[in-house]
Structure formats: structure tokens, C-alpha cells
Enzyme design. Structure first.
Site, mmCIF file in Angstrom:
data_model
loop_
_atom_site.group_PDB
_atom_site.id
_atom_site.type_symbol
_atom_site.label_atom_id
_atom_site.label_comp_id
_atom_site.label_asym_id
_atom_site.label_seq_id
_atom_site.Cartn_x
_atom_site.Cartn_y
_atom_site.Cartn_z
ATOM 1 N N HIS A 58 49.061 46.592 57.802
ATOM 2 C CA HIS A 58 49.675 46.214 56.801
ATOM 3 C C HIS A 58 49.921 47.561 55.899
ATOM 4 C CE1 HIS A 58 51.456 44.646 53.045
ATOM 5 N NE2 HIS A 58 50.269 44.651 52.460
ATOM 6 N N HIS A 107 46.971 51.252 49.090
ATOM 7 C CA HIS A 107 47.380 50.168 47.864
ATOM 8 C C HIS A 107 46.507 49.103 47.655
ATOM 9 C CE1 HIS A 107 49.496 47.430 50.826
ATOM 10 N NE2 HIS A 107 49.231 46.799 49.969
ATOM 11 N N ASP A 108 45.664 48.554 48.988
ATOM 12 C CA ASP A 108 44.972 47.566 49.129
ATOM 13 C C ASP A 108 43.308 48.022 48.951
ATOM 14 O OD1 ASP A 108 46.282 45.254 48.738
ATOM 15 O OD2 ASP A 108 46.791 45.083 50.759
ATOM 16 N N GLU A 130 41.368 46.789 45.735
ATOM 17 C CA GLU A 130 41.371 45.091 45.643
ATOM 18 C C GLU A 130 40.624 44.568 46.573
ATOM 19 O OE1 GLU A 130 45.248 43.105 44.468
ATOM 20 O OE2 GLU A 130 44.780 42.015 46.222
ATOM 21 N N ASP A 131 40.504 45.102 47.622
ATOM 22 C CA ASP A 131 40.005 44.485 48.928
ATOM 23 C C ASP A 131 38.881 45.102 49.723
ATOM 24 O OD1 ASP A 131 41.676 42.356 48.702
ATOM 25 O OD2 ASP A 131 43.430 43.368 49.962
ATOM 26 N N ASP A 180 55.062 46.977 49.611
ATOM 27 C CA ASP A 180 54.258 46.025 50.012
ATOM 28 C C ASP A 180 54.566 44.389 50.238
ATOM 29 O OD1 ASP A 180 51.769 44.272 50.130
ATOM 30 O OD2 ASP A 180 51.482 44.591 47.883
HETATM 31 N N1 LIG Z 1 52.456 37.726 54.648
HETATM 32 C C1 LIG Z 1 51.192 37.852 54.752
HETATM 33 N N2 LIG Z 1 50.406 38.173 53.757
HETATM 34 C C2 LIG Z 1 48.831 38.110 54.147
HETATM 35 C C3 LIG Z 1 48.494 38.344 55.569
HETATM 36 N N3 LIG Z 1 47.375 38.483 55.329
HETATM 37 C C4 LIG Z 1 46.887 38.618 53.992
HETATM 38 N N4 LIG Z 1 47.882 38.680 53.211
HETATM 39 C C5 LIG Z 1 47.934 38.964 51.885
HETATM 40 O O1 LIG Z 1 47.977 37.399 51.556
HETATM 41 C C6 LIG Z 1 48.687 37.589 50.113
HETATM 42 C C7 LIG Z 1 49.268 36.200 50.126
HETATM 43 O O2 LIG Z 1 48.297 35.145 50.216
HETATM 44 P P1 LIG Z 1 47.858 33.814 48.880
HETATM 45 O O3 LIG Z 1 47.153 33.222 49.672
HETATM 46 O O4 LIG Z 1 49.240 33.571 48.725
HETATM 47 O O5 LIG Z 1 47.321 34.711 48.087
HETATM 48 P P2 LIG Z 1 45.898 35.397 47.595
HETATM 49 O O6 LIG Z 1 45.185 35.800 48.875
HETATM 50 O O7 LIG Z 1 46.417 36.670 46.873
HETATM 51 O O8 LIG Z 1 45.118 34.797 46.912
HETATM 52 C C8 LIG Z 1 49.498 38.777 49.822
HETATM 53 O O9 LIG Z 1 49.203 39.259 48.836
HETATM 54 P P3 LIG Z 1 50.201 39.520 47.636
HETATM 55 O O10 LIG Z 1 49.637 39.067 46.338
HETATM 56 O O11 LIG Z 1 51.677 39.049 47.803
HETATM 57 O O12 LIG Z 1 50.246 41.061 47.699
HETATM 58 P P4 LIG Z 1 48.915 42.144 47.862
HETATM 59 O O13 LIG Z 1 47.899 41.499 47.766
HETATM 60 O O14 LIG Z 1 49.288 42.558 49.279
HETATM 61 O O15 LIG Z 1 49.546 43.097 46.720
HETATM 62 C C9 LIG Z 1 49.042 39.571 51.094
HETATM 63 O O16 LIG Z 1 48.803 40.773 50.824
HETATM 64 C C10 LIG Z 1 49.460 37.951 56.469
HETATM 65 O O17 LIG Z 1 49.082 37.688 57.666
HETATM 66 N N5 LIG Z 1 50.861 37.730 55.855
#
Ligand SMILES: Nc1nc2c(ncn2[C@@H]2O[C@H](COP(=O)(O)OP(=O)(O)O)[C@@H](OP(=O)(O)OP(=O)(O)O)[C@H]2O)c(=O)[nH]1
Length: 182
Positions: A30, A54-55, A58-59, A116
């Protein structure tokens, strides 16, 4: 060492053993894709490196101080802008904060955040095409709430001014969720 190579090595190691939600896809794919999107839209190596990193705050175990020490204040500022400040808050509070923050964030943060979100929405669309509506279950909130989040992100990222990558993000949101009904 080349900035992008250094970002790939540090992010690659930091995300080692992590996977995209409920998949076998290594997490680093990603941030690497975010870097490639930024490169495609003509952004320079500092933004590309920030996209790759970027992550990490956070991660992973890396701190903002680690990023600033290795990459300097500009990249650290972008990574901070792409990190949710308080993971203990509810999904709604965290996403509402992101939407508000991005409205008038500096353009370099909006560009990396846009890359992102663009990669995330494309991967959701590919996953839905491949596996169907089950895909929504892997997220903390379902299709309806994700639709709300992505549509607000398009508005928020374009609050000050639009840019080419944001136009593409808007088209992706429409492809997945359809035109917004007024
Ligand atoms: N589309 C997608 N997203 C995934 C996947 N695996 C992990 N993610 C991350 O999961 C977040 C969305 O999941 P949610 O369940 O809605 O929320 P959360 O993890 O933030 O609590 C996205 O963060 P975000 O808040 O939108 O952005 P960011 O954390 O990347 O900045 C994304 O980065 C995947 O397989 N597909």
C-alpha cells in the site's frame, strides 16, 4: 542513499509481518503504491518518500522523532498530517477529524492523503469486483459509512483548491458508489 530507496527500506522493515486487512497482501504494497501514484502525478522525491512512509507512525513502532531524524522536518510534517492523532477515539470521531483537518491542510499533506485514499478506494473496488460485497465486512464500518467517508474526503481535499489527482479520486468515488443523489 537515494531518498526513495531509504524510505522503502525503512518502511519495508517497519511494516514487516503486517498485511492489508484480512488478506495475504503484505502491507508495504500500500505505501509503495501511494509512492507510485504520487510519482505518476509528477510529485518530487520528498513527497514520494513521505507517501511511502505515511503509515509508519500510525501503524508501526517508528515515532515522528525517528522520521524527522532520518528524513527531516518536511517529510515528518507530512507523515504527521497523514496519521490519526488518537487511535482510542471511535471510528466516527477519527474519520470526522481527518475530514476537518484536510480541509485546510497544506497542499503537500493533501496530495499525500489524496494518493493514500485513491489507492485505498481502488483496492476496495478491485476487491469488490473479485469477491463481491463481503469485502465491506473487513472494515470497522460497512458500505454506507465508508461511502459517507469517501464522499466527504473528496469535498474536504478540494475545499481550498482542486488538483489533477483529486479529480481522479472523485471519479473513483463515483465509480464505486455512483453519482451522489442530492
Ligand atoms: N481499502 C483498504 N484499506 C485497508 C486495507 N487494509 C488496511 N486498510 C486501511 O483500513 C482503513 C479503513 O478501515 P476501517 O476499518 O474503516 O477503519 P480503521 O482501520 O481506520 O479503524 C484505511 O484507513 P484510512 O483511514 O482510510 O486511511 P489511512 O489509515 O490509510 O490513512 C486503510 O488504510 C485493505 O485491504 N483495503
Amino acid at each position: 542513499m537515494d531518498l526513495i530507496e531509504k524510505a522503502l527500506r525503512i518502511a519495508g522493515e517497519a511494516h514487516d509481518g503486517q498485511f492489508r486487512k484480512l488478506t495475504k497482501m503484505p502491507y508495504i504494497t500500500h505505501p509503495a503504491a501511494v509512492g507510485m501514484i504520487l510519482q505518476k502525478y509528477g510529485y518530487g522525491e520528498e513527497l514520494i518518500a513521505a507517501g511511502i512512509l505515511h503509515d509508519t507512525v500510525e501503524d508501526t513502532n517508528l515515532s515522528l522523532n525517528d522520521i524527522e531524524r532520518e528524513f527531516g522536518p518536511m517529510i515528518a510534517k507530512i507523515v504527521a498530517g497523514c496519521s490519526e492523532p488518537d487511535k482510542s477515539l471511535s471510528w466516527e470521531e477519527r474519520k470526522a477529524h481527518t475530514i476537518e483537518f484536510l480541509k485546510d491542510a497544506p497542499i503537500e499533506i493533501r496530495a499525500v492523503a489524496c494518493a493514500d485514499k485513491l489507492h485505498n478506494i481502488r483496492s476496495i473496488r478491485y476487491d469488490v469486483e473479485q469477491s463481491g460485497e463481503e469485502v465491506w465486512k473487513r472494515f470497522k464500518r460497512g458500505r454506507k459509512e465508508q461511502e459517507w467517508y469517501y464522499r466527504r474526503l473528496v469535498q474536504s481535499l478540494g475545499h481550498e483548491s482542486s488538483f489533477e489527482m483529486l479529480e481522479e479520486f472523485g471519479r473513483e468515488v463515483v465509480k464505486l458508489f455512483g453519482e451522489e443523489l442530492q
